[in-house]
Enzyme design. Structure first.
Site, PDB file in Angstrom:
ATOM      1  CE1 TYR A   1      12.108  -4.229  27.793  1.00 20.23           C
ATOM      2  CE2 TYR A   1      12.866  -6.504  27.794  1.00 20.23           C
ATOM      3  CZ  TYR A   1      12.883  -5.226  27.243  1.00 20.23           C
ATOM      4  OH  TYR A   1      13.670  -4.966  26.146  1.00 20.23           O
ATOM      5  CB  ALA A  27      12.621 -10.328  27.338  1.00 23.47           C
ATOM      6  CE  LYS A  28      12.794  -8.904  33.911  1.00 21.54           C
ATOM      7  NZ  LYS A  28      13.478  -8.004  32.996  1.00 21.54           N
ATOM      8  N   PRO A  29       9.348 -13.641  32.149  1.00 17.49           N
ATOM      9  CG  PRO A  29      10.102 -15.055  33.870  1.00 17.49           C
ATOM     10  CD  PRO A  29      10.274 -13.671  33.300  1.00 17.49           C
TER      11      PRO A  29
END
Length: 371
Positions: A184, A186-188
């Site tokens: 997604y 916003a993930k790392p």
């Protein structure tokens, strides 16, 4: 100074230059879903996670990946899956969608991971799996959990927000029987939209996951459906973009760790509860603090133009979707406290030092004002 909770524009700074070429290349090749770019990204993830022999299966999202993983492990109606009461809804949704019954247990007060003693106490003859979550910036001790479980109980490692992290030198996501990562935005490691990856060292399980992500087809013969399946296939352009982003992942993780380390050092005297994690190779995804008056803390920071978010606003068994799975009177004190007290602070690699300082000063100001 305004500090946004997350800044997608900064994170996607490469996109305007990269996207036209990616679109052109894939249009010229006529490859859009589950083709060469997905295959390359799968191999790239396997290599990064520590072994080119690791079986990787790209899927449409981590949430879908967890359901597919459970189904590939043979879990379905009549089975029970133990899961933490404080987590994102996808952990419980995956269990219910697979036809199994979620059994909710409390989390630990120090690191907010699943309470291993509670897992042991919750087992029954119907228990087939445990979903262990690496929550926020923490790391669940999968080897400890494994040592307390019978061999026939599977561990699904929810590593949705911890891709790139390790526990005592071993990549998160690869410590259980099967793991799932999320991409997604916003993930790392963030992509163009939803996306996920299932990882396992068992080829027979990976083969079932590949079929289930693609309507039960084996990828060789179209319109022959070996098992019931789903439409959960990764797009080629998304895979290609994620492959480019992999080149910056280590640098971005190190920046996350540096910010989290500064927060840890500053907030020990701020009157807020911190998530304890001694693993130096963790991946801080969300920086979450606890305070008895979470709404007051959020308003104080809002007035300083620091954007925050709440944590999960109710334990999963208190959510209307899952309440009927829970026995009346079930006690989940830590999960309930977390849902009432959690405040998520800005944490992403593109934060400037000045913005980090502003967040730190804001929380310290609040702590001083409350004394």
């Amino acid at each position: 100074m305004n500090v946004s909770f997350f800044n997608y524009a900064r994170t996607a700074a490469l996109l305007p230059n990269a996207l036209p070429d990616l679109l052109l290349i894939h249009c010229e090749k006529g490859e859009f879903i589950l083709k060469s770019s997905v295959d390359f990204f799968e191999r790239q993830v396997a290599s990064f996670a520590g072994s080119e022999d690791l079986k990787t299966v790209a899927v449409g999202s981590a949430s879908a990946g967890m359901q597919i993983a459970l189904e590939a492990l043979g879990i379905g109606p009549g089975d029970e899956v133990i899961t933490p009461a404080y987590s994102y809804s996808s952990t419980a949704n995956a269990i219910v969608a697979a036809g199994a019954t979620p059994i909710f247990v409390d989390i630990q007060a120090n690191d907010w991971s699943i309470d291993v003693d509670a897992v042991v106490a919750a087992q029954s003859i119907r228990t087939k799996a445990v979903i262990a979550v690496h929550l926020y910036s923490g790391v669940c001790d999968i080897p400890l959990l494994r040592s307390r479980l019978p061999d026939h109980i599977h561990i699904l490692e929810d590593s949705a927000s911890s891709f790139g992290g390790k526990l005592r030198g071993h990549p998160l996501g690869t410590l259980g029987d099967i793991g799932v990562y999320s991409f997604y935005p916003a993930k790392p490691l963030g992509g163009l939209g939803d996306g996920g990856m299932i990882v396992t060292d068992r080829e027979e399980v990976a083969s079932l996951c590949r079929m289930r992500r693609n309507h039960g087809q084996d990828g060789k013969t179209r319109f022959v459906h070996h098992v019931s399946g789903h439409n959960s296939r990764m797009d080629e352009v998304n895979a290609a973009y994620l492959a480019i982003q992999m080149g910056f992942l280590v640098e971005r993780i190190e920046r996350r760790r540096a910010i989290a380390k500064r927060y840890d050092a500053a907030f020990t005297v701020a009157g807020v509860g911190l998530q304890h994690c001694n693993e130096p190779e963790r991946v801080p995804y969300r920086y979450v603090v606890r305070h008895p008056d979470a709404s007051c803390l959020r308003q104080f920071l809002f007035d300083l133009k620091i954007e925050t978010q709440t944590g999960f606003q109710a334990p999963l068994p208190h959510q209307p979707a899952f309440a009927h799975f829970v026995e009346k009177g079930a006690s989940l004190p830590v999960a309930l406290q977390m849902s009432q007290q959690a405040v998520c602070l800005p944490l992403y690699p593109e934060l400037t030092d000045a913005e980090v300082n502003h967040v730190i000063n804001g929380v310290l100001e609040f702590g001083n004002a409350c004394r």
